[in-house]
Scaffold this motif. Sequence first.
Motif, PDB file in Angstrom:
ATOM      1  N   ALA A   1      -2.426  -2.051   1.138  1.00  0.00           N
ATOM      2  CA  ALA A   1      -1.641  -3.311   0.960  1.00  0.00           C
ATOM      3  C   ALA A   1      -1.537  -3.866  -0.362  1.00  0.00           C
ATOM      4  CB  ALA A   1      -1.902  -4.321   1.826  1.00  0.00           C
ATOM      5  N   PRO A   2      -0.346  -4.343  -1.025  1.00  0.00           N
ATOM      6  CA  PRO A   2      -0.595  -5.028  -2.262  1.00  0.00           C
ATOM      7  C   PRO A   2      -1.706  -6.028  -2.598  1.00  0.00           C
ATOM      8  CG  PRO A   2       1.682  -5.081  -1.287  1.00  0.00           C
ATOM      9  CD  PRO A   2       0.942  -4.793  -0.228  1.00  0.00           C
ATOM     10  N   GLN A   3      -2.292  -5.894  -3.744  1.00  0.00           N
ATOM     11  CA  GLN A   3      -3.332  -6.742  -4.200  1.00  0.00           C
ATOM     12  C   GLN A   3      -4.588  -6.415  -3.707  1.00  0.00           C
ATOM     13  OE1 GLN A   3      -2.559 -11.130  -4.030  1.00  0.00           O
ATOM     14  NE2 GLN A   3      -0.452 -10.688  -4.153  1.00  0.00           N
ATOM     15  N   THR A   4      -4.789  -5.365  -2.685  1.00  0.00           N
ATOM     16  CA  THR A   4      -5.965  -5.045  -2.130  1.00  0.00           C
ATOM     17  C   THR A   4      -6.721  -3.926  -2.926  1.00  0.00           C
ATOM     18  OG1 THR A   4      -4.845  -3.726  -0.586  1.00  0.00           O
ATOM     19  CG2 THR A   4      -5.290  -5.936   0.034  1.00  0.00           C
ATOM     20  N   GLY A   5      -6.616  -2.624  -2.339  1.00  0.00           N
ATOM     21  CA  GLY A   5      -7.299  -1.497  -2.864  1.00  0.00           C
ATOM     22  C   GLY A   5      -6.518  -1.064  -4.129  1.00  0.00           C
ATOM     23  N   VAL A   6      -7.124   0.291  -4.544  1.00  0.00           N
ATOM     24  CA  VAL A   6      -6.462   0.854  -5.630  1.00  0.00           C
ATOM     25  C   VAL A   6      -6.652   2.259  -5.508  1.00  0.00           C
ATOM     26  CG1 VAL A   6      -7.005  -1.104  -7.540  1.00  0.00           C
ATOM     27  CG2 VAL A   6      -8.726   0.585  -7.169  1.00  0.00           C
ATOM     28  N   THR A   7      -6.132   2.950  -6.388  1.00  0.00           N
ATOM     29  CA  THR A   7      -6.018   4.445  -6.235  1.00  0.00           C
ATOM     30  C   THR A   7      -6.742   5.192  -7.490  1.00  0.00           C
ATOM     31  OG1 THR A   7      -4.183   4.297  -4.915  1.00  0.00           O
ATOM     32  CG2 THR A   7      -4.793   6.709  -6.030  1.00  0.00           C
ATOM     33  N   ASP A   8      -7.767   6.084  -7.223  1.00  0.00           N
ATOM     34  CA  ASP A   8      -8.172   6.725  -8.438  1.00  0.00           C
ATOM     35  C   ASP A   8      -7.151   7.786  -9.166  1.00  0.00           C
ATOM     36  OD1 ASP A   8      -8.523   9.000  -6.944  1.00  0.00           O
ATOM     37  OD2 ASP A   8     -10.826   9.032  -7.436  1.00  0.00           O
ATOM     38  N   ALA A   9      -7.656   8.354 -10.140  1.00  0.00           N
ATOM     39  CA  ALA A   9      -6.922   9.432 -10.881  1.00  0.00           C
ATOM     40  C   ALA A   9      -6.694  10.589 -10.154  1.00  0.00           C
ATOM     41  CB  ALA A   9      -7.369   9.896 -12.224  1.00  0.00           C
ATOM     42  N   THR A  10      -7.235  10.787  -9.000  1.00  0.00           N
ATOM     43  CA  THR A  10      -7.042  11.960  -8.181  1.00  0.00           C
ATOM     44  C   THR A  10      -6.446  11.606  -6.911  1.00  0.00           C
ATOM     45  OG1 THR A  10      -9.126  11.697  -6.996  1.00  0.00           O
ATOM     46  CG2 THR A  10      -8.984  13.047  -8.905  1.00  0.00           C
ATOM     47  N   GLY A  11      -5.811  10.375  -6.640  1.00  0.00           N
ATOM     48  CA  GLY A  11      -4.917   9.959  -5.669  1.00  0.00           C
ATOM     49  C   GLY A  11      -5.914   9.383  -4.390  1.00  0.00           C
ATOM     50  N   ASN A  12      -7.030   9.255  -4.488  1.00  0.00           N
ATOM     51  CA  ASN A  12      -7.798   8.841  -3.445  1.00  0.00           C
ATOM     52  C   ASN A  12      -7.932   7.182  -3.587  1.00  0.00           C
ATOM     53  OD1 ASN A  12      -8.796  11.425  -2.469  1.00  0.00           O
ATOM     54  ND2 ASN A  12     -10.097  11.323  -4.374  1.00  0.00           N
ATOM     55  N   GLU A  13      -7.918   6.641  -2.597  1.00  0.00           N
ATOM     56  CA  GLU A  13      -8.161   5.122  -2.392  1.00  0.00           C
ATOM     57  C   GLU A  13      -9.525   4.705  -2.472  1.00  0.00           C
ATOM     58  OE1 GLU A  13      -6.257   3.443   1.138  1.00  0.00           O
ATOM     59  OE2 GLU A  13      -4.545   4.224   0.825  1.00  0.00           O
ATOM     60  N   THR A  14      -9.824   3.528  -3.170  1.00  0.00           N
ATOM     61  CA  THR A  14     -11.106   3.057  -3.208  1.00  0.00           C
ATOM     62  C   THR A  14     -11.178   1.515  -3.596  1.00  0.00           C
ATOM     63  OG1 THR A  14     -13.125   3.304  -4.656  1.00  0.00           O
ATOM     64  CG2 THR A  14     -11.090   3.029  -6.050  1.00  0.00           C
ATOM     65  N   TRP A  15     -12.054   0.865  -3.625  1.00  0.00           N
ATOM     66  CA  TRP A  15     -12.246  -0.647  -3.868  1.00  0.00           C
ATOM     67  C   TRP A  15     -11.749  -1.122  -5.109  1.00  0.00           C
ATOM     68  CZ3 TRP A  15     -14.483  -1.928   0.580  1.00  0.00           C
ATOM     69  CH2 TRP A  15     -15.400  -1.020   1.327  1.00  0.00           C
ATOM     70  N   ARG A  16     -11.283  -2.291  -4.869  1.00  0.00           N
ATOM     71  CA  ARG A  16     -10.767  -3.009  -5.908  1.00  0.00           C
ATOM     72  C   ARG A  16     -11.928  -4.268  -6.155  1.00  0.00           C
ATOM     73  NH1 ARG A  16      -6.020  -4.600  -8.692  1.00  0.00           N
ATOM     74  NH2 ARG A  16      -4.628  -3.097  -7.233  1.00  0.00           N
ATOM     75  N   LYS A  17     -12.134  -4.371  -7.229  1.00  0.00           N
ATOM     76  CA  LYS A  17     -13.379  -5.415  -7.200  1.00  0.00           C
ATOM     77  C   LYS A  17     -13.089  -6.540  -8.537  1.00  0.00           C
ATOM     78  CE  LYS A  17     -16.691  -3.154  -4.656  1.00  0.00           C
ATOM     79  NZ  LYS A  17     -17.604  -2.642  -5.253  1.00  0.00           N
ATOM     80  N   ARG A  18     -13.625  -7.641  -8.068  1.00  0.00           N
ATOM     81  CA  ARG A  18     -13.416  -8.856  -9.293  1.00  0.00           C
ATOM     82  C   ARG A  18     -14.524  -9.754  -9.037  1.00  0.00           C
ATOM     83  NH1 ARG A  18      -8.026 -12.317  -9.129  1.00  0.00           N
ATOM     84  NH2 ARG A  18      -7.419 -10.494 -10.353  1.00  0.00           N
ATOM     85  N   ALA A  19     -15.303  -9.973 -10.059  1.00  0.00           N
ATOM     86  CA  ALA A  19     -16.473 -10.907 -10.443  1.00  0.00           C
ATOM     87  C   ALA A  19     -15.898 -11.916 -11.425  1.00  0.00           C
ATOM     88  CB  ALA A  19     -17.614 -10.105 -10.758  1.00  0.00           C
ATOM     89  N   ARG A  20     -15.972 -13.128 -10.831  1.00  0.00           N
ATOM     90  CA  ARG A  20     -15.219 -14.218 -11.859  1.00  0.00           C
ATOM     91  C   ARG A  20     -16.149 -15.313 -11.878  1.00  0.00           C
ATOM     92  NH1 ARG A  20      -9.748 -16.856  -9.900  1.00  0.00           N
ATOM     93  NH2 ARG A  20      -8.916 -15.181 -10.721  1.00  0.00           N
TER      94      ARG A  20
END
Length: 392
Positions: free
Chosen positions: A71-90
């Motif tokens: 879903a938008p703003q949630t996970g990301v995709t790596d260079a091979t097309g696999n989904e992975t975590w989106r992290k933010r430390a603020r």
Amino acid sequence: MKIKSLLLGSAAAMMAVSTAQAADIIIPEPEVVEYVRVCDAAGTGFFYIPGTETCLRIHGYVRYDIGFGDAPQTGVTDATGNETWRKRARASFRVSTWADTELGPLRTYVETRWQRDTNTVTVVAPGAAATPVFTGYENAGEFEINFAYIDLAGLRIGKDESFFSTFTGYGAPTNYTFAYGPFDTNLISYTFTGGAFSAGISLEQGNNSVTTQWTQVALDANGDGTPDAVQFATGIGGWGIDDYVPHIVAGAGYDGGAFNIRGVIGYDTRNGAGQGGWAGKIRGDVDFDPFSAFVMLMYGENSSAYTEWRRGAAAAETFSVLGGASYAATDNLSVNAAVQWQEGNGAGDLWTVVGNVDYDIVPGFQFRPEVVYQNGPGADTIGGFVRFERSF
């Protein structure tokens, strides 16, 4: 006998002199300690700066977000097309000041944010900017001054978030950011409050300007020493003014306690192709503790920067509805949900549903798990967040 009397007399005289000298010793007074005074007039957490009549508060938060899914703003995709975590430390650091003057309260507010963020990166073939080779991600350090303004009796000058978004109030208490208006801008605004009635106007610069120039950087994707792709940016997107005429926002509202209503209109003054135009929204809130709810009706020209919920062609106008509800189950546990519908204008309607739970593990330490679902043309996505936040 005379000698003995003489010796005793001499000793007595010496003791008398010593006692007189001891009486003349001056013992210094202890220094006066100036303790910090609490400044109740300014609000919770304020104290007087020693030697002044200005009150100061230092506050902020440290936050860690973990996103997952497609879903938008949630996970990301790596260079091979696999989904992975989106992290933010603020880390957010805030400084507020307050002083009473003959014209009313004089306030300043500054908030800076440092964060380590996961961002999407798109790589395309040389000479074919619209043909992606792959999409990956990078973890980058970021810094921004989110707020830096002076406020005197309703007059505000400096860096703030758009009056279009703040006057009616932010969206639901979710990690996901719904589409209801722009944020970062320099502005000059004035808000009048008289009892339950309030009204205001804001002159805004917008954020960035827009350029059609491409930025291309050679990239050796396979490591053979030959640039075989380019990493690019599609230009700096934004809604900055294009002459000396500022964007204009005006709003009015009524606060009836358990029920309040506010409306706002924003006019984007840019006159370029596909730019400029108006947008408006009206919001109603009800609050019957422990239950609260709101609904926002929004409509605007797609060419206007204030129509953040736009769908379809630039020449179209888009209608959207955003609503949410919260239930405070206990003093440290609440449940929140929100739904937004965006008119498709031939591109297909878009629905976004978000739900979460706010739990205070201990006072000042919040845990918020959240689920995001979005349905639109050719899209049926789901994702979520987990947030840890320590506020002070």
